[in-house]
Design a protein around this motif. Structure first.
Motif, PDB file in Angstrom:
ATOM      1  N   LEU A  28     -21.539 -20.728  -9.122  1.00 37.76           N
ATOM      2  CA  LEU A  28     -20.695 -21.159  -8.018  1.00 37.76           C
ATOM      3  C   LEU A  28     -20.988 -22.605  -7.632  1.00 37.76           C
ATOM      4  CD1 LEU A  28     -20.571 -18.001  -5.746  1.00 37.76           C
ATOM      5  CD2 LEU A  28     -18.728 -19.044  -7.043  1.00 37.76           C
ATOM      6  N   THR A  29     -22.241 -22.965  -7.706  1.00 38.58           N
ATOM      7  CA  THR A  29     -22.584 -24.347  -7.374  1.00 38.58           C
ATOM      8  C   THR A  29     -21.928 -25.313  -8.353  1.00 38.58           C
ATOM      9  OG1 THR A  29     -24.687 -23.588  -6.511  1.00 38.58           O
ATOM     10  CG2 THR A  29     -24.487 -25.932  -6.991  1.00 38.58           C
TER      11      THR A  29
ATOM     12  N   MET B 185     -19.196 -24.764  -9.990  1.00 32.16           N
ATOM     13  CA  MET B 185     -17.772 -24.801  -9.648  1.00 32.16           C
ATOM     14  C   MET B 185     -17.546 -25.733  -8.468  1.00 32.16           C
ATOM     15  SD  MET B 185     -16.300 -20.950  -9.772  1.00 32.16           S
ATOM     16  CE  MET B 185     -16.559 -19.868 -11.152  1.00 32.16           C
ATOM     17  N   GLU B 186     -18.373 -25.536  -7.467  1.00 28.97           N
ATOM     18  CA  GLU B 186     -18.219 -26.341  -6.265  1.00 28.97           C
ATOM     19  C   GLU B 186     -18.221 -27.818  -6.612  1.00 28.97           C
ATOM     20  OE1 GLU B 186     -21.224 -25.449  -3.421  1.00 28.97           O
ATOM     21  OE2 GLU B 186     -20.503 -26.954  -2.004  1.00 28.97           O
TER      22      GLU B 186
ATOM     23  N   MET C 203     -17.601 -29.222  -9.469  1.00 26.79           N
ATOM     24  CA  MET C 203     -16.418 -29.595 -10.238  1.00 26.79           C
ATOM     25  C   MET C 203     -15.214 -29.767  -9.310  1.00 26.79           C
ATOM     26  SD  MET C 203     -16.783 -29.342 -13.790  1.00 26.79           S
ATOM     27  CE  MET C 203     -15.806 -28.151 -14.687  1.00 26.79           C
ATOM     28  N   VAL C 204     -15.010 -28.789  -8.454  1.00 22.93           N
ATOM     29  CA  VAL C 204     -13.863 -28.866  -7.555  1.00 22.93           C
ATOM     30  C   VAL C 204     -13.932 -30.135  -6.712  1.00 22.93           C
ATOM     31  CG1 VAL C 204     -12.721 -27.819  -5.571  1.00 22.93           C
ATOM     32  CG2 VAL C 204     -13.510 -26.388  -7.439  1.00 22.93           C
ATOM     33  N   LYS C 205     -15.106 -30.387  -6.195  1.00 19.22           N
ATOM     34  CA  LYS C 205     -15.256 -31.598  -5.385  1.00 19.22           C
ATOM     35  C   LYS C 205     -14.947 -32.835  -6.220  1.00 19.22           C
ATOM     36  CE  LYS C 205     -18.507 -29.954  -1.913  1.00 19.22           C
ATOM     37  NZ  LYS C 205     -19.942 -29.859  -1.550  1.00 19.22           N
TER      38      LYS C 205
ATOM     39  N   VAL D 195     -12.964 -33.071  -8.772  1.00 20.49           N
ATOM     40  CA  VAL D 195     -11.529 -33.194  -8.978  1.00 20.49           C
ATOM     41  C   VAL D 195     -10.842 -33.679  -7.709  1.00 20.49           C
ATOM     42  CG1 VAL D 195      -9.432 -31.964  -9.582  1.00 20.49           C
ATOM     43  CG2 VAL D 195     -11.557 -31.375 -10.700  1.00 20.49           C
ATOM     44  N   MET D 196     -11.304 -33.141  -6.580  1.00 19.80           N
ATOM     45  CA  MET D 196     -10.690 -33.565  -5.322  1.00 19.80           C
ATOM     46  C   MET D 196     -10.878 -35.064  -5.097  1.00 19.80           C
ATOM     47  SD  MET D 196     -11.531 -30.349  -2.830  1.00 19.80           S
ATOM     48  CE  MET D 196     -10.539 -30.767  -1.416  1.00 19.80           C
TER      49      MET D 196
ATOM     50  N   VAL E 238      -4.307 -35.809 -11.289  1.00 19.07           N
ATOM     51  CA  VAL E 238      -5.423 -35.315 -12.072  1.00 19.07           C
ATOM     52  C   VAL E 238      -5.104 -35.541 -13.536  1.00 19.07           C
ATOM     53  CG1 VAL E 238      -6.834 -33.337 -12.605  1.00 19.07           C
ATOM     54  CG2 VAL E 238      -5.777 -33.532 -10.363  1.00 19.07           C
TER      55      VAL E 238
ATOM     56  N   MET F 277      -6.303 -35.520 -17.596  1.00 24.38           N
ATOM     57  CA  MET F 277      -7.227 -34.762 -18.428  1.00 24.38           C
ATOM     58  C   MET F 277      -8.421 -35.571 -18.918  1.00 24.38           C
ATOM     59  SD  MET F 277      -6.589 -31.692 -18.346  1.00 24.38           S
ATOM     60  CE  MET F 277      -7.398 -30.790 -19.657  1.00 24.38           C
TER      61      MET F 277
ATOM     62  N   ILE G 240     -11.002 -35.374 -16.449  1.00 24.24           N
ATOM     63  CA  ILE G 240     -11.485 -34.005 -16.416  1.00 24.24           C
ATOM     64  C   ILE G 240     -12.438 -33.731 -17.563  1.00 24.24           C
ATOM     65  CG2 ILE G 240     -10.717 -31.651 -16.813  1.00 24.24           C
ATOM     66  CD1 ILE G 240      -8.371 -32.295 -14.972  1.00 24.24           C
ATOM     67  N   GLN G 241     -12.074 -34.227 -18.708  1.00 23.49           N
ATOM     68  CA  GLN G 241     -12.976 -34.095 -19.860  1.00 23.49           C
ATOM     69  C   GLN G 241     -14.344 -34.632 -19.497  1.00 23.49           C
ATOM     70  OE1 GLN G 241     -12.171 -32.411 -22.232  1.00 23.49           O
ATOM     71  NE2 GLN G 241     -10.026 -32.678 -22.854  1.00 23.49           N
TER      72      GLN G 241
ATOM     73  N   LEU H  30     -15.646 -34.994 -16.577  1.00 21.21           N
ATOM     74  CA  LEU H  30     -16.275 -34.104 -15.600  1.00 21.21           C
ATOM     75  C   LEU H  30     -16.943 -32.911 -16.275  1.00 21.21           C
ATOM     76  CD1 LEU H  30     -14.059 -33.653 -12.440  1.00 21.21           C
ATOM     77  CD2 LEU H  30     -16.474 -34.183 -12.566  1.00 21.21           C
ATOM     78  N   ILE H  31     -16.153 -32.285 -17.152  1.00 22.21           N
ATOM     79  CA  ILE H  31     -16.703 -31.131 -17.857  1.00 22.21           C
ATOM     80  C   ILE H  31     -17.961 -31.524 -18.617  1.00 22.21           C
ATOM     81  CG2 ILE H  31     -16.293 -29.455 -19.673  1.00 22.21           C
ATOM     82  CD1 ILE H  31     -13.334 -29.595 -19.018  1.00 22.21           C
TER      83      ILE H  31
END
Lengths: 254, 254
Positions: B93-94, B96-97, B99-101, B103-104, B113, B115, B118-119, B121-122
């Motif tokens: 979850l951390t 995810m958190e 990542m979401v942040k 992206v935001m 957004v 890709m 995003i790449q 980020l991943i």
DNA sequence: TCTTGAAAGTGACGTAACGTCATTTTATAT
DNA sequence: ATATAAAATGACGTTACGTCACTTTCAAGA
């Protein structure tokens, strides 16, 4: 146009997953062979990656479909929701973690898990968050934050809590020998040392701490490890004894 | 004997849940009326509370059945597993958190957004995960988490073993401060006291004890839990220091 | 005692995201 | 042409119940 196997090789998803996405209409193949085998193109690959990414953010396939479907979908609010959701889940897990650790501590101390203590744990873990903050605010005001970090919380697994538990277990073991026994007095000394280290000479805090410990309800409200009354009283008496003895010694020396 | 509705009132579970537990055999009613309505007694109520508690720790109904079924089931290892599981989930979850942040932030910054970012980020989050694990492994794992791995060996219920572990945990916590630190020296004193109590002045035995502890294999063979080399050496040095200091003091006093 | 409304009973489907067979058909290399 | 790999389809299993839909039982008043 590549075969389904190529897709799995390049992206790591399984064939079953591709079929699933096809079934729910999330990602349909670009075409099919005469025999009905799925064929995918560049566009589908890109979308698949998008899907995987969104999944890694914890979105459900349904939401993902919404998001990838509508071009002008409001991504941002989706992300916000998702963030809230994640944070909530994390809180739940944190609570669980605390509870599990609490039970483990109890188990370590008593060698068993009995429902009475567990009732207590449940009881205050439910009200804990709320009450604890409230309580700390009115009780300790300024030092609130310090205390919050310092307090040996029932539920934490840090070395300090462990030693508190250990010391209390020792006390219980030697209680029968009375407060004057050497073993007991040594334990008391260690307890006082830890007390000192913990509050770094802030006597008010220290007093407040022990005040709290004396009261079951307050202890619970503060999330401290519940100590049995008998043990607590014993510790108090033994401490008194220790302090008078120490005073005598110091008096004699100087 | 109370009706199913009474149970739901008192415990907060739903009727459907009670039926479910009955169906899977987790909690069968104490009896039934002629018409087949379920009736529960005190025993069942207690068990139900146990179940609810275990559920709040995140255990599955299947595991709960195992745990409440076998009287002598190994609760502790179950708790340990559960703790690990919870911690893992929290880590997910951390991630995810974050990542979401991420992206935001990207969204706020660029209004969209894409890709490529995003790449990145991943990629980044993957690397971080890797690095973190590495870090945690080579670093002495921040005692906290390790403590609970350590405890089962202790869980013989013996308060002395418990305190040994606690003291060593303390040593690890304060190691960075060096052997001369007050905290360290106090712990050493306590260790020596316990050593003395344990062997009642029989020096040979005491030496043998520490000899054994120095060897990993021998330790395990003896049922002692193994102490890390580094910690052990540190204790030895700190003990030396403590003894010379004490000698000085005694010399000065007499 | 009969009636009646509440409470309780029994299926059975739905949920999320696939995993895992079992069986049949298609593609491909020899 | 054939053997074998790859793909397809279909269906059940997983978790812990929620939510109908329909039937039966219980308890209290007329």
């Amino acid at each position: 146009m590549i075969s389904i196997k190529e897709v799995t090789k390049q992206t790591g998803v399984t064939v079953r997953t591709m079929r699933h996405y096809d079934q729910i209409g999330l990602l349909t193949p670009a075409g099919k062979t005469e025999g009905g085998h799925r064929l995918y193109g560049e566009k589908e690959l890109k979308k698949l990656q998008e899907i995987q990414f969104l999944k890694s953010l914890g979105f459900s396939l349904k939401k993902i479909e919404e998001m990838t479907g509508n071009v002008d979908h409001d991504w941002y609010s989706g992300l916000q929701r998702q963030l809230n959701y994640i944070i909530q889940e994390k809180e739940k897990l944190t609570e669980m973690e605390q509870m599990v650790k609490g039970v483990m501590n109890q188990f370590t101390l008593e060698g068993k898990v009995d429902m009475q203590h567990i009732q207590q744990l449940i009881h205050f873990s439910q009200q804990n968050k709320f009450k604890r903050e409230e309580f700390l605010q009115q009780q300790f005001k300024e030092d609130k934050e310090k205390l919050f970090d310092l307090l040996p919380n029932v539920n934490s697994g840090d070395p300090d809590t462990l030693e508190w538990v250990a010391l209390l277990a020792q006390i219980k073991k030697h209680m029968a020998k009375g407060i004057e026994a050497v073993e007991v007095q040594r334990i008391i000394r260690r307890i006082l040392e830890k007390d000192q280290e913990l509050f770094a000479g802030n006597e008010e805090l220290s007093n407040a701490f022990w005040e709290v410990r004396k009261s079951q309800e307050k202890s619970q409200a503060a999330g401290l490890y519940p100590i049995e009354q008998g043990v607590l009283e014993f510790v108090e008496k033994a401490t008194e004894y220790y302090l008078t003895k120490e005073a005598e010694n110091l008096g004699g020396e100087s």
